[in-house]
Design a protein around this motif. Sequence first.
Motif, PDB file in Angstrom:
ATOM      1  N   GLY A  30       0.795  -1.227   0.000  1.00  0.00           N
ATOM      2  CA  GLY A  30       0.000   0.000   0.000  1.00  0.00           C
ATOM      3  C   GLY A  30       0.823   1.271   0.000  1.00  0.00           C
ATOM      4  N   ARG A  31       2.108   1.139   0.327  1.00  0.00           N
ATOM      5  CA  ARG A  31       2.963   2.329   0.386  1.00  0.00           C
ATOM      6  C   ARG A  31       3.087   3.007  -0.969  1.00  0.00           C
ATOM      7  NH1 ARG A  31       6.131  -2.076   0.036  1.00  0.00           N
ATOM      8  NH2 ARG A  31       8.068  -2.046  -1.145  1.00  0.00           N
ATOM      9  N   PHE A  32       2.962   2.267  -2.045  1.00  0.00           N
ATOM     10  CA  PHE A  32       3.150   2.829  -3.379  1.00  0.00           C
ATOM     11  C   PHE A  32       2.047   3.807  -3.772  1.00  0.00           C
ATOM     12  CE2 PHE A  32       5.293  -1.389  -3.655  1.00  0.00           C
ATOM     13  CZ  PHE A  32       6.586  -0.907  -3.778  1.00  0.00           C
ATOM     14  N   ALA A  33       0.899   3.738  -3.118  1.00  0.00           N
ATOM     15  CA  ALA A  33      -0.218   4.615  -3.466  1.00  0.00           C
ATOM     16  C   ALA A  33      -0.221   5.923  -2.688  1.00  0.00           C
ATOM     17  CB  ALA A  33      -1.546   3.883  -3.222  1.00  0.00           C
ATOM     18  N   ARG A  34       0.587   6.041  -1.677  1.00  0.00           N
ATOM     19  CA  ARG A  34       0.594   7.241  -0.836  1.00  0.00           C
ATOM     20  C   ARG A  34       1.237   8.415  -1.562  1.00  0.00           C
ATOM     21  NH1 ARG A  34       2.635   4.329   4.691  1.00  0.00           N
ATOM     22  NH2 ARG A  34       0.713   3.208   5.101  1.00  0.00           N
ATOM     23  N   THR A  35       0.682   9.607  -1.321  1.00  0.00           N
ATOM     24  CA  THR A  35       1.204  10.821  -1.954  1.00  0.00           C
ATOM     25  C   THR A  35       2.675  11.032  -1.613  1.00  0.00           C
ATOM     26  OG1 THR A  35      -0.958  11.874  -2.050  1.00  0.00           O
ATOM     27  CG2 THR A  35       0.960  13.328  -2.076  1.00  0.00           C
ATOM     28  N   ALA A  36       3.057  10.845  -0.355  1.00  0.00           N
ATOM     29  CA  ALA A  36       4.456  11.055   0.037  1.00  0.00           C
ATOM     30  C   ALA A  36       5.380  10.120  -0.728  1.00  0.00           C
ATOM     31  CB  ALA A  36       4.617  10.855   1.544  1.00  0.00           C
ATOM     32  N   TYR A  37       4.947   8.878  -0.929  1.00  0.00           N
ATOM     33  CA  TYR A  37       5.766   7.932  -1.681  1.00  0.00           C
ATOM     34  C   TYR A  37       5.860   8.365  -3.141  1.00  0.00           C
ATOM     35  CZ  TYR A  37       7.692   3.664  -3.600  1.00  0.00           C
ATOM     36  OH  TYR A  37       8.494   2.778  -4.242  1.00  0.00           O
ATOM     37  N   ARG A  38       4.739   8.756  -3.703  1.00  0.00           N
ATOM     38  CA  ARG A  38       4.741   9.184  -5.114  1.00  0.00           C
ATOM     39  C   ARG A  38       5.612  10.417  -5.306  1.00  0.00           C
ATOM     40  NH1 ARG A  38      -1.185   8.859  -5.220  1.00  0.00           N
ATOM     41  NH2 ARG A  38      -1.031  11.014  -5.858  1.00  0.00           N
ATOM     42  N   LEU A  39       5.636  11.306  -4.331  1.00  0.00           N
ATOM     43  CA  LEU A  39       6.485  12.494  -4.414  1.00  0.00           C
ATOM     44  C   LEU A  39       7.959  12.102  -4.472  1.00  0.00           C
ATOM     45  CD1 LEU A  39       6.698  15.604  -4.347  1.00  0.00           C
ATOM     46  CD2 LEU A  39       6.726  15.440  -1.853  1.00  0.00           C
ATOM     47  N   ARG A  40       8.324  11.017  -3.782  1.00  0.00           N
ATOM     48  CA  ARG A  40       9.722  10.588  -3.745  1.00  0.00           C
ATOM     49  C   ARG A  40      10.154   9.803  -4.973  1.00  0.00           C
ATOM     50  NH1 ARG A  40       8.459  10.191   1.992  1.00  0.00           N
ATOM     51  NH2 ARG A  40       7.639   8.088   1.772  1.00  0.00           N
ATOM     52  N   GLU A  41       9.206   9.291  -5.773  1.00  0.00           N
ATOM     53  CA  GLU A  41       9.561   8.505  -6.962  1.00  0.00           C
ATOM     54  C   GLU A  41      10.410   9.337  -7.910  1.00  0.00           C
ATOM     55  OE1 GLU A  41       6.098   5.301  -7.872  1.00  0.00           O
ATOM     56  OE2 GLU A  41       5.637   7.372  -8.354  1.00  0.00           O
ATOM     57  N   THR A 135       1.373  22.805  -0.501  1.00  0.00           N
ATOM     58  CA  THR A 135       0.561  21.664  -0.909  1.00  0.00           C
ATOM     59  C   THR A 135       1.469  20.607  -1.529  1.00  0.00           C
ATOM     60  OG1 THR A 135       0.128  22.679  -3.057  1.00  0.00           O
ATOM     61  CG2 THR A 135      -1.515  23.046  -1.327  1.00  0.00           C
ATOM     62  N   LEU A 136       0.985  19.382  -1.483  1.00  0.00           N
ATOM     63  CA  LEU A 136       1.705  18.288  -2.119  1.00  0.00           C
ATOM     64  C   LEU A 136       0.961  17.876  -3.379  1.00  0.00           C
ATOM     65  CD1 LEU A 136       2.700  16.045   0.936  1.00  0.00           C
ATOM     66  CD2 LEU A 136       4.011  17.842  -0.175  1.00  0.00           C
ATOM     67  N   PRO A 137       1.653  17.233  -4.313  1.00  0.00           N
ATOM     68  CA  PRO A 137       1.021  16.863  -5.595  1.00  0.00           C
ATOM     69  C   PRO A 137       0.156  15.611  -5.489  1.00  0.00           C
ATOM     70  CG  PRO A 137       3.285  16.153  -5.579  1.00  0.00           C
ATOM     71  CD  PRO A 137       3.068  16.907  -4.297  1.00  0.00           C
ATOM     72  N   GLY A 138      -0.837  15.669  -4.642  1.00  0.00           N
ATOM     73  CA  GLY A 138      -1.749  14.556  -4.443  1.00  0.00           C
ATOM     74  C   GLY A 138      -2.488  14.752  -3.140  1.00  0.00           C
ATOM     75  N   PRO A 139      -3.447  13.892  -2.869  1.00  0.00           N
ATOM     76  CA  PRO A 139      -4.245  14.071  -1.656  1.00  0.00           C
ATOM     77  C   PRO A 139      -3.451  13.783  -0.387  1.00  0.00           C
ATOM     78  CG  PRO A 139      -4.853  12.039  -2.779  1.00  0.00           C
ATOM     79  CD  PRO A 139      -3.877  12.741  -3.669  1.00  0.00           C
ATOM     80  N   VAL A 140      -3.569  14.686   0.569  1.00  0.00           N
ATOM     81  CA  VAL A 140      -2.937  14.548   1.878  1.00  0.00           C
ATOM     82  C   VAL A 140      -3.892  15.143   2.907  1.00  0.00           C
ATOM     83  CG1 VAL A 140      -1.025  15.318   3.357  1.00  0.00           C
ATOM     84  CG2 VAL A 140      -0.580  14.697   1.000  1.00  0.00           C
ATOM     85  N   ASP A 141      -4.116  14.436   3.981  1.00  0.00           N
ATOM     86  CA  ASP A 141      -4.881  14.983   5.089  1.00  0.00           C
ATOM     87  C   ASP A 141      -4.104  16.193   5.605  1.00  0.00           C
ATOM     88  OD1 ASP A 141      -5.942  15.629   7.593  1.00  0.00           O
ATOM     89  OD2 ASP A 141      -6.089  13.541   8.244  1.00  0.00           O
ATOM     90  N   PRO A 142      -4.656  17.388   5.545  1.00  0.00           N
ATOM     91  CA  PRO A 142      -3.897  18.586   5.932  1.00  0.00           C
ATOM     92  C   PRO A 142      -3.410  18.571   7.377  1.00  0.00           C
ATOM     93  CG  PRO A 142      -6.190  19.143   5.439  1.00  0.00           C
ATOM     94  CD  PRO A 142      -6.010  17.706   5.100  1.00  0.00           C
ATOM     95  N   THR A 143      -4.059  17.803   8.241  1.00  0.00           N
ATOM     96  CA  THR A 143      -3.587  17.726   9.634  1.00  0.00           C
ATOM     97  C   THR A 143      -2.327  16.889   9.751  1.00  0.00           C
ATOM     98  OG1 THR A 143      -4.934  15.786  10.182  1.00  0.00           O
ATOM     99  CG2 THR A 143      -5.943  17.963  10.494  1.00  0.00           C
ATOM    100  N   ARG A 144      -1.965  16.159   8.693  1.00  0.00           N
ATOM    101  CA  ARG A 144      -0.771  15.301   8.721  1.00  0.00           C
ATOM    102  C   ARG A 144       0.428  15.943   8.008  1.00  0.00           C
ATOM    103  NH1 ARG A 144      -1.103  10.235  10.200  1.00  0.00           N
ATOM    104  NH2 ARG A 144       0.321   9.455   8.608  1.00  0.00           N
ATOM    105  N   LEU A 145       0.239  17.112   7.413  1.00  0.00           N
ATOM    106  CA  LEU A 145       1.340  17.818   6.753  1.00  0.00           C
ATOM    107  C   LEU A 145       2.004  18.701   7.813  1.00  0.00           C
ATOM    108  CD1 LEU A 145       2.959  18.414   4.221  1.00  0.00           C
ATOM    109  CD2 LEU A 145       1.219  20.100   3.584  1.00  0.00           C
ATOM    110  N   LEU A 146       3.230  18.331   8.174  1.00  0.00           N
ATOM    111  CA  LEU A 146       3.932  18.958   9.295  1.00  0.00           C
ATOM    112  C   LEU A 146       5.263  19.538   8.840  1.00  0.00           C
ATOM    113  CD1 LEU A 146       3.458  15.968  11.798  1.00  0.00           C
ATOM    114  CD2 LEU A 146       1.902  17.900  11.442  1.00  0.00           C
ATOM    115  N   TRP A 147       5.755  20.495   9.636  1.00  0.00           N
ATOM    116  CA  TRP A 147       7.070  21.047   9.347  1.00  0.00           C
ATOM    117  C   TRP A 147       7.813  21.388  10.620  1.00  0.00           C
ATOM    118  CZ3 TRP A 147       5.869  26.088   6.133  1.00  0.00           C
ATOM    119  CH2 TRP A 147       5.111  26.982   6.887  1.00  0.00           C
ATOM    120  N   LEU A 148       9.135  21.455  10.476  1.00  0.00           N
ATOM    121  CA  LEU A 148      10.042  21.817  11.555  1.00  0.00           C
ATOM    122  C   LEU A 148      11.052  22.799  10.983  1.00  0.00           C
ATOM    123  CD1 LEU A 148      11.343  21.442  14.394  1.00  0.00           C
ATOM    124  CD2 LEU A 148      12.617  19.510  13.414  1.00  0.00           C
TER     125      LEU A 148
END
Length: 170
Positions: A30-41, A135-148
């Motif tokens: 299932g990791r291959f379908a996640r936006t974060a994974y697709r961003l790293r491809e 924003t990321l290039p795909g669906p992401v729950d906005p509460t899970r987009l974090l930064w430091l």
Amino acid sequence: MTPLSLVIRPERPEDAPAIERLQARAFGPGRFARTAYRLREGAAERIDLGVTASVGSFLVGSVRMGPVRTGTTPFVMLGPLAVDPSFEGRGIGGTLTRAAIEAAREAGEGLVILVGDAPYYSRFGFTPVPPGHITLPGPVDPTRLLWLELAAGFRDRVAGLVEAVPASDV
């Protein structure tokens, strides 16, 4: 597990196959379908910021970072953070996360983003990105987009669509 049995060290090129196997065990297909994974491809990796955890010769944890940007402003994205399911709950993920953040800070990075669980990552200083700021290039729950923010004021330079820096641009 005694503290001496766990070895935390920087990632090395020869770790790649073991890290791929670890991610398969930890996340499944299932990791291959996640936006974060697709961003790293097809994106570059910052192997200098990657950290691994081993018990003997068995890789039990890994965290990677990759270069991303909004416009011409570069920063890094943490992930994936993977811990072998049989070693979860032992603090390995936290140890790896702290080591990767410190490596990014020492490398002069200004900002780290990730997609993850805010209650888990808040202990490292991550906070939610204000809605619509990046924003990321795909669906992401906005509460899970974090930064430091690692360098004061760096967040002010980052806005818009986050894109991976291709390996060909590094």
